[in-house]
Design a protein around this motif. Structure first.
Motif, PDB file in Angstrom:
ATOM      1  N   LYS A   1      10.294  -2.657  -1.930  1.00  0.00           N
ATOM      2  CA  LYS A   1       8.989  -2.571  -1.272  1.00  0.00           C
ATOM      3  C   LYS A   1       7.925  -2.316  -2.342  1.00  0.00           C
ATOM      4  O   LYS A   1       8.072  -1.438  -3.189  1.00  0.00           O
ATOM      5  N   LYS A   2       6.855  -3.104  -2.297  1.00  0.00           N
ATOM      6  CA  LYS A   2       5.767  -2.987  -3.264  1.00  0.00           C
ATOM      7  C   LYS A   2       4.431  -2.886  -2.554  1.00  0.00           C
ATOM      8  O   LYS A   2       4.334  -3.130  -1.349  1.00  0.00           O
ATOM      9  N   ARG A   3       3.409  -2.511  -3.334  1.00  0.00           N
ATOM     10  CA  ARG A   3       2.041  -2.444  -2.816  1.00  0.00           C
ATOM     11  C   ARG A   3       1.160  -3.364  -3.631  1.00  0.00           C
ATOM     12  O   ARG A   3       1.356  -3.534  -4.846  1.00  0.00           O
TER      13      ARG A   3
ATOM     14  N   PHE B   1      -4.851  -1.246   0.158  1.00  0.00           N
ATOM     15  CA  PHE B   1      -3.535  -1.702  -0.289  1.00  0.00           C
ATOM     16  C   PHE B   1      -2.688  -2.052   0.927  1.00  0.00           C
ATOM     17  O   PHE B   1      -2.874  -1.492   2.013  1.00  0.00           O
ATOM     18  N   GLU B   2      -1.777  -3.005   0.743  1.00  0.00           N
ATOM     19  CA  GLU B   2      -0.810  -3.350   1.770  1.00  0.00           C
ATOM     20  C   GLU B   2       0.582  -3.386   1.146  1.00  0.00           C
ATOM     21  O   GLU B   2       0.741  -3.689  -0.037  1.00  0.00           O
ATOM     22  N   GLU B   3       1.553  -3.045   1.956  1.00  0.00           N
ATOM     23  CA  GLU B   3       2.928  -3.066   1.486  1.00  0.00           C
ATOM     24  C   GLU B   3       3.563  -4.430   1.780  1.00  0.00           C
ATOM     25  O   GLU B   3       3.251  -5.059   2.793  1.00  0.00           O
TER      26      GLU B   3
END
Length: 331
Positions: free
Chosen positions: A260-262, A275-277
Motif C-alpha cells: 500500500k502506497k500514498r 494524498f490518496e492510498e
C-alpha cells in the motif's frame, strides 16, 4: 403500424407469417401462402429496417415445395434489400446442404464485400475451405484477413488462423502466426496465450519462458506493474504444471509483493496537499534504487513546492514591511 420503428413491427410481422403457414399447412393452398409472403415483403419498409426471418421462411417455403430456383431468387433479393449477416449464413447453409461448394464461395465473397469489417465473414469462409480440405485456400484467406487495416474484433481472425495451423499439425506455422501477432500488439493476454500454446501444444517450455521473459521486460520498461505481475503469476502456474523444482523456485523468487502506497493528488484550490492510498507492486527484480525512484521524485517535488511557498511568503512579508515603512515616513 403507424410508427416506422422495428420493435413495433415484430408482432405485426408474425401475424403475416402465421397466416402464410396456415395457408400452406392447414388449407394446403400453396399459391395463397406465396401471395401472403409476397404481400408481406411489399409492406415491410426495407430501406428503414428489415426482418431476416421473413426472407428465410419464404425461401424455406419454396424449398419445401421443390422450387429451388425461386428460393435462390428470394435469397438473392434478400442480399440486395436486407443484407444482414443472417441472410448470407442461411443462404450458404442451403447451398452447402445441396453440396454446391462453388455457390457457397460466391455467397461468402459477397458476404465479405458487404461486411468487410465483420470477422465472422472471414471465419465462415475459412471454415468452408477447411471443411472441404482446401487448406492452402483457407490459409490464404487467413493471411489476407489479418492484413486488414480495420476489423471489428481482429482477435477472432487471428485465433482462427492459429487454430487452422494447429488442427493441421503445422506447429511451426502456428508459431510464426503468434510471433506476427506479437509484432502487432503487446497486450498481456497475447503473451499469456502464446506461452500457453508453447507449453501445452508445442511442448516447448524454453520458448514459453522466452516469450514470458519478453513480456516481463516490455511491461517493466513501460512501468505497467499490473500486467507485469499477471505475466509472472501465469509463469509460475506454467512452471508448476510443466517445469521442475528449480524452475518453480526461480520464478517464485521473482513474484512481486503487493504493498500500500500514498500519492499526492491535486486539490481544487491548489493550496493544500491531499494524498490518496493505492495498491502497487514491489518486484524483487528491480534494484533498490529503482524501487525508491518514485519516492525520491515525490520528495523532490514536495521540497520544491515548500521552497517556492516559503519564497512567496517571504516576498509577501517584505512587501508588507516596505508598505508600512512608507506609511510611517509620509507627513
Amino acid at each position: 403500424p403507424p410508427v416506422q420503428q422495428k420493435r413495433y413491427w415484430r408482432r405485426y410481422v408474425y401475424l403475416w407469417i402465421y397466416y402464410a403457414l396456415f395457408e400452406e399447412l392447414q388449407t394446403g393452398d400453396v399459391e395463397k401462402a406465396r401471395a401472403v409472403f409476397d404481400s408481406l415483403l411489399k409492406v415491410v419498409p426495407h430501406k428503414q429496417f428489415s426482418f431476416a426471418k421473413i426472407w428465410k421462411l419464404y425461401a424455406e417455403f419454396e424449398v419445401r415445395n421443390l422450387n429451388l430456383e425461386r428460393a435462390r431468387k428470394i435469397f438473392g433479393r434478400a442480399i440486395a434489400e436486407c443484407g444482414k449477416e443472417r441472410i448470407f449464413l442461411d443462404y450458404a447453409d442451403l447451398e452447402m446442404r445441396l453440396g454446391n461448394i462453388d455457390r457457397c464461395r460466391k455467397i461468402y465473397e459477397k458476404f465479405l464485400e458487404t461486411h468487410p469489417y465483420n470477422p465472422k465473414a472471414w471465419n465462415v469462409y475459412v471454415d468452408l475451405e477447411d471443411s472441404v480440405g482446401e487448406i492452402d485456400r483457407a490459409r490464404a484467406l487467413c493471411d489476407l484477413a489479418v492484413q486488414q487495416e480495420r476489423l471489428d474484433m481482429p482477435e477472432l481472425v487471428w485465433k482462427r488462423y492459429i487454430d487452422l495451423e494447429v488442427s493441421n499439425e503445422e506447429i511451426e506455422r502456428a508459431r510464426r502466426v503468434w510471433l506476427r501477432l506479437l509484432e502487432r500488439t503487446s497486450h498481456v493476454r497475447v503473451y499469456v496465450a502464446y506461452s500457453e500454446f508453447e507449453a501445452t501444444t508445442a511442448r516447448s517450455m524454453a520458448n514459453a519462458r522466452e516469450a514470458l521473459e519478453r513480456g516481463v521486460k516490455h511491461f517493466r520498461a513501460e512501468q505497467r506493474s499490473d500486467e507485469r505481475a499477471m505475466i509472472l503469476e501465469h509463469w509460475l502456474k506454467l512452471e508448476r504444471e510443466h517445469g521442475d523444482e528449480l524452475s518453480v523456485e526461480a520464478v517464485e523468487k521473482r513474484q512481486p509483493k503487493r504493498v500500500k502506497k500514498r500519492r499526492a493528488v491535486p486539490t481544487e484550490d491548489g493550496s493544500k496537499e491531499a494524498f490518496e492510498e493505492f495498491m502497487d507492486y514491489v518486484f524483487p527484480d528491480d534494484k533498490p534504487e529503482q524501487q525508491n525512484l518514485k519516492i525520491l521524485e515525490m520528495a523532490h517535488a514536495w521540497k520544491k513546492r515548500k521552497l517556492s511557498g516559503g519564497a512567496a511568503a517571504s516576498g509577501a512579508g517584505a512587501a508588507a514591511g516596505a508598505g508600512a515603512g512608507a506609511d510611517g515616513a509620509s507627513p
